[in-house]
Design an enzyme around this catalytic site. Structure first.
Site, PDB file in Angstrom:
ATOM      1  N   ASP A   9      32.214 -46.982  44.202  1.00 21.02           N
ATOM      2  CA  ASP A   9      32.622 -46.388  45.478  1.00 21.02           C
ATOM      3  C   ASP A   9      33.652 -47.312  46.127  1.00 21.02           C
ATOM      4  O   ASP A   9      33.341 -48.445  46.497  1.00 21.02           O
ATOM      5  CB  ASP A   9      31.402 -46.221  46.382  1.00 21.02           C
ATOM      6  CG  ASP A   9      31.680 -45.313  47.573  1.00 21.02           C
ATOM      7  OD1 ASP A   9      32.847 -44.962  47.788  1.00 21.02           O
ATOM      8  OD2 ASP A   9      30.720 -44.965  48.281  1.00 21.02           O
ATOM      9  N   ASP A 107      37.784 -41.469  45.795  1.00 20.54           N
ATOM     10  CA  ASP A 107      37.243 -42.804  46.006  1.00 20.54           C
ATOM     11  C   ASP A 107      35.921 -43.093  45.316  1.00 20.54           C
ATOM     12  O   ASP A 107      35.271 -44.096  45.614  1.00 20.54           O
ATOM     13  CB  ASP A 107      37.080 -43.062  47.508  1.00 20.54           C
ATOM     14  CG  ASP A 107      36.120 -42.076  48.167  1.00 20.54           C
ATOM     15  OD1 ASP A 107      35.764 -41.071  47.529  1.00 20.54           O
ATOM     16  OD2 ASP A 107      35.737 -42.317  49.326  1.00 20.54           O
ATOM     17  N   GLU A 108      35.504 -42.250  44.385  1.00 22.03           N
ATOM     18  CA  GLU A 108      34.233 -42.534  43.738  1.00 22.03           C
ATOM     19  C   GLU A 108      34.170 -41.952  42.335  1.00 22.03           C
ATOM     20  O   GLU A 108      34.810 -40.946  42.018  1.00 22.03           O
ATOM     21  CB  GLU A 108      33.052 -42.037  44.568  1.00 22.03           C
ATOM     22  CG  GLU A 108      33.018 -40.548  44.785  1.00 22.03           C
ATOM     23  CD  GLU A 108      31.795 -40.110  45.583  1.00 22.03           C
ATOM     24  OE1 GLU A 108      30.700 -40.674  45.365  1.00 22.03           O
ATOM     25  OE2 GLU A 108      31.935 -39.201  46.419  1.00 22.03           O
TER      26      GLU A 108
END
Length: 353
Positions: A9, A107-108
């Protein structure tokens, strides 16, 4: 050697990308969203740096509210292409490791790894991402996606945390039910009304009792989450959109039906062009209208045949629009479409039960 799930993350991703482009802003309260003008109505924060979050600013907050909470904050406009490029760079770095990568957004990502030392692997990944992209990430380690996702939250910022079946009860039992991934404030409130306030209480609940209140699927599923269970399969095939939408929030309410019609027609034409560029056919059209102050209604219609013809999509949207009562001021309009499934994803006689 055993299988693990890692959740990578990226920390305050959008804000971090902006700070890379504006290093003079490092350590300052920065809010990203809309055009970057906090005086404009109906624009919200996409993200905020940790310095801004200390003032109570969070994603989804109106920029005007953010300005009131932190007058000294620096507001920047959102730049999706820059975030897409930064994300692609990170994901390319992750794919260089001996892991299976399932991307979940800018973002992950979830990683499937076989190792006897997941912490060392996580530390190497974190360091490499930092060196190659200048971006910081937190990594959660678990037996499944649910555990790994929660663990990365416990690792923030820039840390590594292991949450597995071995320490699940110790770490999670006394936390509120909305600490679980998949249970929000609304469901947590309903669970509390049944006397289920903590993860431990939910884990001990009768599945049949939960099914009576939340349905035969969702009820037992909430208990399943409270027990620390979750999916452990990593899907590496590219994600394929099942549909697409465009919408516009107006700085001033629309009251003229001709204006409303004009905007819906324009949005319908845009989604038709988007579908054609993506090489996808449209099967269903939906229109969303948000009235003042915040009443949202959606209507939809299935097309006679799949198409990307702008005129057909526009006519369908305008026909749906006639099903709304447009006597109230309108603050948002949206047009969404469903796509046909790629042939590989369509059910066959062998897969239909």
């Amino acid at each position: 050697m055993r299988d693990w799930i890692l959740h990578v993350d990226l920390d305050q991703f959008i804000a971090a990308v902006e700070i890379l482009r504006h290093p003079e802003l490092r350590g300052k309260p920065v809010v990203v969203g809309g055009s970057g003008d906090p005086t404009q109505p109906r624009t919200v924060a996409a993200t905020a740096t940790y310095e801004a979050r200390e003032h109570g600013i969070h994603s989804g907050m109106p920029l005007r509210t953010a300005l009131k909470r932190c007058p000294e904050a620096i507001f920047l406009p959102s730049d999706p292409p820059a975030y897409e490029a930064a994300s692609a760079h990170v994901m390319a770095v992750l794919r260089e490791f001996p892991v299976r990568v399932e991307i979940w957004g800018w973002d992950e990502a979830f990683l499937g790894a076989t190792t006897d030392d997941p912490e060392t692997l996580a530390a190497t990944i974190r360091q490499t991402v930092r060196e190659r992209t200048q971006l910081s990430c937190s990594i959660g380690i678990g037996d499944n996606k649910h555990q790994a996702k929660l663990a990365s939250g416990l690792a923030k910022p820039a840390g590594i945390y292991r949450l597995t079946s071995d320490n699940w009860a110790e770490i999670m039992n006394n936390r509120p039910t909305d600490a679980l991934w998949g249970i929000g404030a609304k469901i947590s409130k309903k669970l509390a009304a049944l006397g289920l306030h903590t993860v431990a209480q939910l884990a001990a609940a009768d599945p049949a009792h939960l099914a009576r209140h939340f349905g035969p699927t969702n009820g037992p599923w909430y208990r399943y989450l409270a027990l620390g269970k979750g999916e452990a399969e990593i899907v590496t095939t590219p994600w394929i959109a099942r549909g697409h939408s465009r919408e516009t929030t107006f700085q001033h309410d629309l009251t003229d039906e001709a204006d409303i019609t004009h905007h819906v027609a324009a949005l319908a034409t845009q989604v038709a062009h988007d579908a054609r560029e993506a090489g996808r056919d449209i099967t269903r059209v939906s229109v969303k209208v948000r009235f003042t102050p915040f009443l949202t209604r959606t209507r939809q219609s299935k097309l006679p045949a799949p198409t990307t013809d702008p005129a057909t999509i526009q006519q369908a949207a305008l026909t749906i629009l006639t099903r709304f009562d447009l006597t109230r001021p309108v603050r948002l309009l949206g047009v969404a479409v469903d796509y046909t499934l790629p042939k590989a994803d369509q059910p066959t006689l062998d897969t239909v039960e």
